[in-house]
Scaffold this active site. Structure first.
Site, PDB file in Angstrom:
ATOM      1  N   HIS A   1      40.430  57.170  31.493  1.00  0.00           N
ATOM      2  CA  HIS A   1      40.172  55.732  31.454  1.00  0.00           C
ATOM      3  C   HIS A   1      38.915  55.332  32.230  1.00  0.00           C
ATOM      4  O   HIS A   1      38.756  54.176  32.622  1.00  0.00           O
ATOM      5  CB  HIS A   1      41.386  54.970  32.010  1.00  0.00           C
TER       6      HIS A   1
ATOM      7  N   HIS B   1      39.633  54.868  18.255  1.00  0.00           N
ATOM      8  CA  HIS B   1      40.320  54.095  19.279  1.00  0.00           C
ATOM      9  C   HIS B   1      40.945  52.864  18.629  1.00  0.00           C
ATOM     10  O   HIS B   1      40.294  52.162  17.867  1.00  0.00           O
ATOM     11  CB  HIS B   1      39.300  53.669  20.334  1.00  0.00           C
TER      12      HIS B   1
END
Length: 382
Positions: free
Chosen positions: A185, A285
């Site tokens: 992340h 994504h």
């Protein structure tokens, strides 16, 4: 046929939907959103709409180029996400006009379905072994999780051991051959990313994602020298020009462009093809809504190097509404044996329930990602 109106709906849990109307009664839907900046993207769509009113919606390539190139300042998450949602809606209109799914207009399908993964854990992951077992029992063959909480540039081995313990719990729960994607992340800086990549190797992850922030992609060279785990990145990259150097450098194995952030169907089809030329896989994504997922699947259908698709059903962000709530026919996204079939209806292949959209737009949202701080008071990457 002419475009007559563009209207955005900010809907829970954290999404923005766009409806584009035409004078022939054909409507298209898109999903222009930057998570945490929905109102800003909505304003960008409104600015861009001035050009589109009265234009032929079928001239998608020309519209894309005008929306991108006519601005002296271009690119970035806000403008490219606004363009992305508009582009999705125009392809939806075009597919409905020709009574064909979008993938047919992109050259036809090379696959009938694509593998999907399910999120487990949250921003501070816990009970991940149990959660992983539940989604595998539900039929998924791959999971993804946030690997770590915030880390300083150089942090403690106590935090490293906690990450390893979580991944070990997932591997023990699901067995040797379920795919595990581990999302750093962008919370991890290069010194700790090198350690984590090495420590996680025995658990044979499917990939490690955003081991460093995309603005530090030059660090991937050194990280790649410390691991055999495939490296994935790209959700915070917004155009083929952003991906150009990443692909040329040769240290990424999987790219993850977001079809609601990286210029939509038109741009992402080109990015996918660029990656194929470098023998790089694609895992789009998409922790977003049903319009974004449908857009992904239409391009996945045409891309030989797309190998797995993110989807948001049950993700920890979806509080109050979930992926299927805005569809008239949720069965279009039925998951079977860890795969989802490519939607076959015209356009994006989904039917948006406009009544529900308008009802939920009355509630709206003001979702923002949390602001984290280290113990010393400095802002941490979320």
């Amino acid at each position: 046929m002419k475009i007559t109106k563009l209207e955005c709906f900010i809907v829970p849990p954290r999404w923005c939907f766009l409806k584009v109307d035409t004078d022939e009664g054909i409507t298209g839907w898109g999903e222009p959103i930057v998570e945490g900046r929905a109102s800003t993207v909505k304003a960008a769509v409104a600015e861009l709409s001035d050009y589109l009113i009265g234009k032929d919606p079928l001239r998608i390539e020309d519209h894309w180029n005008v929306l991108y190139r006519s601005g002296f300042y271009r690119g970035g998450p806000i403008l490219m996400s606004a363009i992305a949602g508009i582009d999705q809606a125009l392809w939806d209109i075009k597919g409905k006009f020709f009574n064909a799914p979008v993938y047919q207009l992109l050259g036809g399908a090379c696959r009938d379905s694509i593998r999907v993964y399910s999120w487990i854990g949250g921003d501070r992951p816990s009970d991940v072994g149990k959660a992983a077992k539940e989604v595998v029992n539900a039929g998924f063959t791959a999971v993804k999780m946030n690997g770590t909480e915030e880390l300083q540039y150089v942090d403690s081995y106590q935090k490293i051991d906690a990450v390893v313990e979580r991944i070990a719990a997932v591997r023990e729960a699901v067995g040797d051959y379920i795919g595990i994607g581990i999302d750093f992340h962008g919370r991890v800086h290069k010194p700790m990313a090198k350690i984590l990549a090495k420590e996680l190797e025995p658990f044979r992850p499917m990939f490690i994602e955003e081991p460093v922030l995309p603005e530090n992609n030059e660090a991937l060279r050194e990280i790649a020298q410390h691991t055999h785990i495939p490296i994935a990145t790209g959700e915070r990259m917004y155009s083929r020009w952003d991906f150009k150097q990443l692909l040329a450098d040769g240290y990424v194995d999987i790219i993850q462009p977001d079809l609601s952030h990286a210029g939509g169907i038109t741009e992402c089809k080109k990015i996918f093809s660029m990656a194929e030329a470098y023998d790089v896989a694609v895992a789009p994504h998409c922790p977003l809504g049903p319009i974004a997922l449908a857009s992904c699947l239409q391009v996945d259908a045409t891309a030989h190097n797309a190998f797995i698709q993110e989807q948001s059903l049950g993700i920890h962000y979806n509080q109050g509404s979930d992926l299927l709530d805005y569809l008239s026919d949720p069965s279009v996204f039925n998951y079977e044996d860890g795969h989802v079939k490519i939607p076959q209806g015209p356009g994006l292949g989904i039917s948006v329930n406009e009544e529900v959209v308008k009802e939920m737009a009355g509630k709206g949202h003001n979702w923002k990602n949390p602001v984290w701080r280290h113990k010393d008071g400095t802002v941490a990457e979320w």
